[in-house]
Design a protein around this motif. Structure first.
Motif, PDB file in Angstrom:
ATOM      1  N   PHE A 149      58.002 -15.289  22.302  1.00 59.46           N
ATOM      2  CA  PHE A 149      59.087 -15.321  24.031  1.00 59.46           C
ATOM      3  C   PHE A 149      60.432 -15.497  23.352  1.00 59.46           C
ATOM      4  N   VAL A 150      61.428 -15.136  24.335  1.00 61.62           N
ATOM      5  CA  VAL A 150      62.597 -14.792  24.565  1.00 61.62           C
ATOM      6  C   VAL A 150      63.611 -15.502  25.525  1.00 61.62           C
ATOM      7  N   ASN A 151      65.144 -15.829  25.281  1.00 60.17           N
ATOM      8  CA  ASN A 151      65.348 -16.421  26.427  1.00 60.17           C
ATOM      9  C   ASN A 151      64.545 -17.248  27.847  1.00 60.17           C
ATOM     10  N   GLY A 152      63.937 -17.832  26.595  1.00 60.56           N
ATOM     11  CA  GLY A 152      63.894 -19.143  26.964  1.00 60.56           C
ATOM     12  C   GLY A 152      65.248 -20.763  26.774  1.00 60.56           C
ATOM     13  N   SER A 153      63.953 -21.897  27.020  1.00 58.28           N
ATOM     14  CA  SER A 153      64.771 -23.216  25.569  1.00 58.28           C
ATOM     15  C   SER A 153      63.438 -23.941  24.974  1.00 58.28           C
ATOM     16  N   VAL A 154      63.717 -23.851  24.083  1.00 57.35           N
ATOM     17  CA  VAL A 154      62.520 -24.415  23.595  1.00 57.35           C
ATOM     18  C   VAL A 154      62.505 -25.238  23.296  1.00 57.35           C
ATOM     19  N   TYR A 155      61.649 -26.344  22.974  1.00 54.72           N
ATOM     20  CA  TYR A 155      61.962 -27.312  22.760  1.00 54.72           C
ATOM     21  C   TYR A 155      61.361 -27.480  21.180  1.00 54.72           C
ATOM     22  N   CYS A 156      62.720 -27.892  20.388  1.00 55.56           N
ATOM     23  CA  CYS A 156      62.757 -27.948  18.974  1.00 55.56           C
ATOM     24  C   CYS A 156      63.722 -29.213  18.308  1.00 55.56           C
ATOM     25  N   PRO A 157      63.132 -30.747  17.860  1.00 57.75           N
ATOM     26  CA  PRO A 157      63.706 -31.622  17.309  1.00 57.75           C
ATOM     27  C   PRO A 157      64.636 -31.108  15.941  1.00 57.75           C
ATOM     28  N   SER A 158      63.944 -29.761  15.392  1.00 59.10           N
ATOM     29  CA  SER A 158      65.411 -29.386  14.422  1.00 59.10           C
ATOM     30  C   SER A 158      66.365 -28.117  14.719  1.00 59.10           C
ATOM     31  N   ASP A 159      66.186 -27.637  16.086  1.00 59.43           N
ATOM     32  CA  ASP A 159      66.745 -26.475  16.743  1.00 59.43           C
ATOM     33  C   ASP A 159      67.552 -27.106  18.074  1.00 59.43           C
ATOM     34  N   PRO A 160      68.397 -27.349  18.701  1.00 60.11           N
ATOM     35  CA  PRO A 160      68.198 -28.452  20.413  1.00 60.11           C
ATOM     36  C   PRO A 160      68.805 -27.534  20.452  1.00 60.11           C
ATOM     37  N   PHE A 161      68.773 -25.785  19.837  1.00 55.93           N
ATOM     38  CA  PHE A 161      69.536 -24.464  20.710  1.00 55.93           C
ATOM     39  C   PHE A 161      68.264 -24.166  20.390  1.00 55.93           C
ATOM     40  N   ALA A 162      67.159 -23.572  20.249  1.00 55.61           N
ATOM     41  CA  ALA A 162      66.439 -23.027  20.445  1.00 55.61           C
ATOM     42  C   ALA A 162      65.923 -21.976  21.776  1.00 55.61           C
ATOM     43  N   THR A 163      66.342 -20.723  21.808  1.00 53.89           N
ATOM     44  CA  THR A 163      65.820 -20.205  22.819  1.00 53.89           C
ATOM     45  C   THR A 163      64.463 -19.026  22.405  1.00 53.89           C
ATOM     46  N   SER A 164      64.090 -18.885  21.369  1.00 50.30           N
ATOM     47  CA  SER A 164      63.100 -18.201  21.239  1.00 50.30           C
ATOM     48  C   SER A 164      61.731 -18.870  20.081  1.00 50.30           C
ATOM     49  N   ILE A 165      60.621 -18.084  20.231  1.00 47.66           N
ATOM     50  CA  ILE A 165      59.478 -18.712  19.155  1.00 47.66           C
ATOM     51  C   ILE A 165      58.530 -17.727  19.131  1.00 47.66           C
ATOM     52  N   LEU A 166      58.007 -17.699  18.340  1.00 43.87           N
ATOM     53  CA  LEU A 166      57.600 -16.817  18.194  1.00 43.87           C
ATOM     54  C   LEU A 166      55.716 -17.435  17.325  1.00 43.87           C
ATOM     55  N   LEU A 167      54.878 -17.006  17.406  1.00 44.47           N
ATOM     56  CA  LEU A 167      54.007 -16.764  17.236  1.00 44.47           C
ATOM     57  C   LEU A 167      52.798 -15.699  17.136  1.00 44.47           C
ATOM     58  N   HIS A 168      51.711 -15.926  15.970  1.00 45.10           N
ATOM     59  CA  HIS A 168      51.093 -15.374  15.264  1.00 45.10           C
ATOM     60  C   HIS A 168      49.584 -15.868  15.380  1.00 45.10           C
ATOM     61  N   GLY A 169      49.168 -15.388  16.697  1.00 46.45           N
ATOM     62  CA  GLY A 169      47.863 -15.831  17.318  1.00 46.45           C
ATOM     63  C   GLY A 169      47.623 -17.602  17.431  1.00 46.45           C
ATOM     64  N   ASP A 170      47.622 -18.312  17.403  1.00 43.26           N
ATOM     65  CA  ASP A 170      47.435 -19.618  18.471  1.00 43.26           C
ATOM     66  C   ASP A 170      49.008 -20.225  17.639  1.00 43.26           C
ATOM     67  N   THR A 171      49.422 -19.198  15.978  1.00 43.23           N
ATOM     68  CA  THR A 171      50.254 -20.077  15.648  1.00 43.23           C
ATOM     69  C   THR A 171      51.985 -20.163  15.782  1.00 43.23           C
TER      70      THR A 171
END
Length: 396
Positions: free
Chosen positions: A12-34
């Motif tokens: 998933f790209v070009n979003g705003s991903v809530y992540c305490p360790s990276d407040p500027f995260a925009t992408s998230i990668l899933l392997h299955g449901d992980t």
């Protein structure tokens, strides 16, 4: 040996991903449901060639799923299936809405929500006689905007004559206090089974759409009864959707018709606590919340229990390993419930009380002297929910 296919990968790209360790995260990668990786803009390029699917979030927010910690599922589900009275501008408009519902769904009970007489030209809700004419002889239950009083028809009172013996019954069809609570419970206990399931299924489906992964159902004898809570827990076990944690709002020292107190009944149903809307006081509206200082009109509000009863309930729940909980709005009620926790901690030990993680619902008027005592007892505090904005109905 059959080879096991690797799990599908989605970036998933070009979003705003809530992540305490990276407040500027925009992408998230899933392997299955992980979740395999979270990163900022540009860093996702290293993963593009290795994924099965790329989803452009177009700026959408990605967060962990939410938990609705205080809900009456069947009542909430009846909002889209019942009569919305929030826009009624007069007593007559309210009666017209009831008559329209009866004509569209002949024979069904009428359940409505959200009326508020304060800005109507009549400055009052319908009388029982007016409601009877609009309802055409079917049971009618119309919850006020604060869900702590209601107007009802003669058909409903005739089906449940005990309502006329309870505090809050005044003979005009406008029920308050215990009479209102009992009427609401009676209405939801009597719902046709198919209508109950439709209401519960709507809420679970809507919760999924809103990103809610778990619901805390506040059941009880003064809500929709044991059969309603059993129905919801069975539905959640049988179909995909949000998890449901059931709570049973019955005092430990108040046996039901089968002789079971609140803790025993909670365990019998499969609830995780004898908690939820066990009333210490009313609300600021239809009933008076229990306040330290008197209202301008006089009086300190309604007190439904004292510290000793609170302590007995907390102790019973602590011994059973389930959560205790109470409906607490006024600061006077919060004083009493904390005094009860003090007594319970003295009798069974503060560490045991803290470990149980007991809870309070609808908390509004908290003072600085309350906060350290709440923390000392390990009490989970649920503030008054903004249910209209999320669900459009009661206690969402």
């Amino acid at each position: 040996m059959t080879a096991v296919a690797p799990p599908a990968t989605t970036l998933f790209v070009n979003g705003s991903v809530y992540c305490p360790s990276d407040p500027f995260a925009t992408s998230i990668l899933l392997h299955g449901d992980t979740i395999a990786w979270i990163g900022g803009h540009g860093a996702e390029a290293a993963h593009v060639a290795d994924v099965n699917t790329i989803v452009d979030l177009e700026g959408a927010l990605v967060t962990p799923a939410f938990v609705d910690s205080h809900l009456h599922v069947t009542a909430t589900g009846m909002v889209p299936l019942g009569v919305d009275l929030t826009s009624a501008g007069s007593c007559q408009e309210m009666l017209d809405a009831v008559a329209y519902r009866v004509a569209a769904h002949p024979g069904e009970p009428v359940v409505g929500f959200g009326w508020d007489e304060r800005n109507w030209p009549e400055q009052r809700p319908p009388t029982q006689a007016e409601l009877d004419r609009a309802g055409g002889g079917v049971p009618v239950f119309l919850d006020r905007v604060d869900v702590h009083s209601s107007v009802v028809s003669t058909a409903l009172l005739s089906a449940h004559p005990h309502l006329q013996t309870l505090p809050g019954f005044h003979g005009d069809g406008w029920l308050r206090a215990s009479a209102h609570d009992a009427a609401r419970a009676a209405v939801y206990r009597d719902l046709p089974a198919d209508l109950r399931i439709r209401a519960q299924s709507w809420v679970r489906r809507r919760a999924g759409e809103l990103g809610i992964c778990a619901l805390h159902e506040m059941g009880g004898p003064e809500q929709a009864g044991a059969a309603d809570l059993r129905s919801l827990l069975a539905l959640a076990a049988a179909e995909p959707g949000p998890l449901v944690a059931g709570y049973w709002g019955q005092w430990a020292d108040a046996p039901d018709a089968d002789g079971l107190g609140g803790v025993e009944r909670a365990l019998d149903i499969g609830a995780v606590g004898a908690a939820g809307d066990i009333y210490l006081d009313g609300t600021i509206g239809s009933e008076s919340a229990w306040l330290r200082d008197p209202y301008t009109a006089g009086g300190h509000g309604d007190a439904y229990a004292d510290a000793e009863r609170v302590a007995a309930h907390v102790i019973a729940c602590t011994h059973a390993g389930v959560q205790a909980g109470f409906h607490v709005i006024g600061d006077g009620a919060l004083d009493a419930v904390l005094a009860g926790f003090d007594v319970a901690a003295t009798r069974v030990g503060g560490a045991r009380v803290r470990a149980a993680g007991h809870r309070l619902e609808h908390v509004e008027l908290v003072h600085s002297d309350h906060i350290p005592r709440l923390a000392a007892h390990g009490i989970v505090v649920c503030a008054q929910p903004g249910f209209d904005a999320l669900w459009g109905g009661p206690d969402g």
